[in-house]
Design a protein around this motif. Structure first.
Motif, PDB file in Angstrom:
ATOM      1  N   ALA A   1       9.392   0.814  -9.966  1.00  0.00           N
ATOM      2  CA  ALA A   1       8.649  -0.308  -9.408  1.00  0.00           C
ATOM      3  C   ALA A   1       9.069  -1.613 -10.081  1.00  0.00           C
ATOM      4  O   ALA A   1       9.192  -1.689 -11.309  1.00  0.00           O
ATOM      5  CB  ALA A   1       7.147  -0.088  -9.598  1.00  0.00           C
ATOM      6  N   ALA A   2       9.289  -2.643  -9.259  1.00  0.00           N
ATOM      7  CA  ALA A   2       9.669  -3.954  -9.793  1.00  0.00           C
ATOM      8  C   ALA A   2       8.478  -4.628 -10.462  1.00  0.00           C
ATOM      9  O   ALA A   2       8.645  -5.460 -11.351  1.00  0.00           O
ATOM     10  CB  ALA A   2      10.217  -4.833  -8.679  1.00  0.00           C
TER      11      ALA A   2
ATOM     12  N   THR B   1      -0.736  -3.752  -8.351  1.00  0.00           N
ATOM     13  CA  THR B   1      -1.035  -2.966  -7.153  1.00  0.00           C
ATOM     14  C   THR B   1      -1.336  -3.827  -5.937  1.00  0.00           C
ATOM     15  O   THR B   1      -1.318  -3.318  -4.802  1.00  0.00           O
ATOM     16  CB  THR B   1      -2.223  -2.022  -7.405  1.00  0.00           C
ATOM     17  N   THR B   2      -1.604  -5.133  -6.126  1.00  0.00           N
ATOM     18  CA  THR B   2      -1.799  -6.003  -4.960  1.00  0.00           C
ATOM     19  C   THR B   2      -0.477  -6.266  -4.249  1.00  0.00           C
ATOM     20  O   THR B   2      -0.468  -6.766  -3.120  1.00  0.00           O
ATOM     21  CB  THR B   2      -2.439  -7.344  -5.366  1.00  0.00           C
TER      22      THR B   2
ATOM     23  N   GLY C   1      -6.619  11.008   9.812  1.00  0.00           N
ATOM     24  CA  GLY C   1      -7.431  10.676   8.644  1.00  0.00           C
ATOM     25  C   GLY C   1      -6.778   9.630   7.763  1.00  0.00           C
ATOM     26  O   GLY C   1      -6.922   9.654   6.534  1.00  0.00           O
ATOM     27  N   ARG C   2      -6.056   8.704   8.374  1.00  0.00           N
ATOM     28  CA  ARG C   2      -5.339   7.668   7.622  1.00  0.00           C
ATOM     29  C   ARG C   2      -6.317   6.666   7.027  1.00  0.00           C
ATOM     30  O   ARG C   2      -7.222   6.169   7.722  1.00  0.00           O
ATOM     31  CB  ARG C   2      -4.348   6.961   8.544  1.00  0.00           C
ATOM     32  N   ARG C   3      -6.120   6.352   5.739  1.00  0.00           N
ATOM     33  CA  ARG C   3      -7.003   5.407   5.054  1.00  0.00           C
ATOM     34  C   ARG C   3      -6.220   4.638   3.997  1.00  0.00           C
ATOM     35  O   ARG C   3      -5.500   5.225   3.208  1.00  0.00           O
ATOM     36  CB  ARG C   3      -8.161   6.155   4.382  1.00  0.00           C
ATOM     37  N   LYS C   4      -6.349   3.316   4.020  1.00  0.00           N
ATOM     38  CA  LYS C   4      -5.711   2.491   2.998  1.00  0.00           C
ATOM     39  C   LYS C   4      -6.634   2.384   1.798  1.00  0.00           C
ATOM     40  O   LYS C   4      -7.822   2.050   1.937  1.00  0.00           O
ATOM     41  CB  LYS C   4      -5.387   1.096   3.541  1.00  0.00           C
ATOM     42  N   ILE C   5      -6.088   2.675   0.622  1.00  0.00           N
ATOM     43  CA  ILE C   5      -6.882   2.663  -0.605  1.00  0.00           C
ATOM     44  C   ILE C   5      -6.817   1.270  -1.235  1.00  0.00           C
ATOM     45  O   ILE C   5      -5.735   0.697  -1.377  1.00  0.00           O
ATOM     46  CB  ILE C   5      -6.369   3.730  -1.576  1.00  0.00           C
TER      47      ILE C   5
ATOM     48  N   VAL D   1      -3.813   2.666  -9.857  1.00  0.00           N
ATOM     49  CA  VAL D   1      -2.956   1.950 -10.798  1.00  0.00           C
ATOM     50  C   VAL D   1      -1.645   2.697 -10.991  1.00  0.00           C
ATOM     51  O   VAL D   1      -1.553   3.897 -10.742  1.00  0.00           O
ATOM     52  CB  VAL D   1      -3.623   1.784 -12.196  1.00  0.00           C
ATOM     53  N   PHE D   2      -0.618   1.962 -11.413  1.00  0.00           N
ATOM     54  CA  PHE D   2       0.600   2.574 -11.934  1.00  0.00           C
ATOM     55  C   PHE D   2       0.340   2.802 -13.415  1.00  0.00           C
ATOM     56  O   PHE D   2       0.436   1.879 -14.230  1.00  0.00           O
ATOM     57  CB  PHE D   2       1.796   1.634 -11.769  1.00  0.00           C
TER      58      PHE D   2
END
Length: 238
Positions: free
Chosen positions: A187-188, A192-193, A211-215, A221-222
């Motif tokens: 990840a660059a 998380t935003t 059942g798709r859902r955006k968290i 977190v990474f």
């Protein structure tokens, strides 16, 4: 025998890329004797084979329109001739006595580098080589090394990347790409935003998710949570 084998290897590898690329050097690392798997049927021969293994070095022209489909090739480092260089591994199986060869070359595009050249009962020559730059080298697979593209100022090139985490249980997951190979694209940023995490409970053969859902970015977190509970310990960004 090794010298003649080298000439044969060069001829076959070069013939596969007369316009798009050019092999500049062949290094033979090993020559092994193998017996033919003669079946005794029509066209079958019984003759010693040899497996030739090594590396091939090549270059291609980033200005050639046929090479434009290679992602970021225009940003790859170039040699003194203005070409982009690469090096891959190969394995070839051929009759020791080329007079016993059938005149047929079977080139196998091996998936994820897994596959080996094999002796053929009819005298065919078998060739496999590396072609995927994200394959981790092992003692048995075929790989290729390609240059890392960078921006003109020397900084890393960034862009969106989709990683699928399948069959997960619990609250943590390792970032992987298919076939359990660690992702070569760290990840660059760990913000998380600047990323999106989407959950789905099912997916059809055509890619339709159920059942798709955006968290929410505040809910993940990474980080590593083995020692410290969520939000865990955030590693340094690469």
């Amino acid at each position: 025998m090794v010298k003649r084998s080298a000439a044969v290897a060069i001829a076959f590898v070069c013939s596969a890329a007369l316009t798009e690329a050019r092999v500049t050097r062949i290094d033979i690392a090993k020559v092994e004797r193998v017996e033919s798997p003669s079946t005794g049927g029509p066209g079958s021969i019984q003759t010693p084979y040899e497996r030739i293994s090594g590396r091939f070095y090549g270059e291609l022209d980033p200005a050639d329109p046929k090479n434009a489909l290679i992602t970021d090739i225009q940003f790859a480092p170039r040699n003194a001739r203005g070409k982009v260089e690469y090096v891959g591994t190969f394995s070839m199986m051929k009759p020791v006595d080329l007079a016993k060869a059938s005149g047929v070359l079977m080139y196998s595009v091996v998936n994820r580098g897994n596959g080996a050249a094999s002796a053929n009962s009819e005298g065919h020559i078998s060739l496999v080589s590396g072609w995927q730059g994200d394959v981790v080298p092992t003692a048995t697979n075929q790989t290729i090394q390609v240059p890392r593209a960078k921006n003109p100022d020397g900084s890393s090139i960034t862009g969106p990347l989709v990683i699928r985490l399948l069959g997960q249980r619990g609250t943590t997951a390792a970032l992987m790409i298919p076939r359990a190979t660690p992702s070569p694209y760290p990840a660059a940023t760990l913000d998380t935003t600047k990323a999106a995490l989407v959950s789905a409970v099912s997916e059809s053969a055509t890619g339709v998710k159920g059942g798709r859902r955006k968290i929410a970015s505040t809910d993940w977190v990474f980080a590593t949570c083995e020692q410290t509970p969520f939000p865990g310990t955030v590693p340094l960004a690469r």
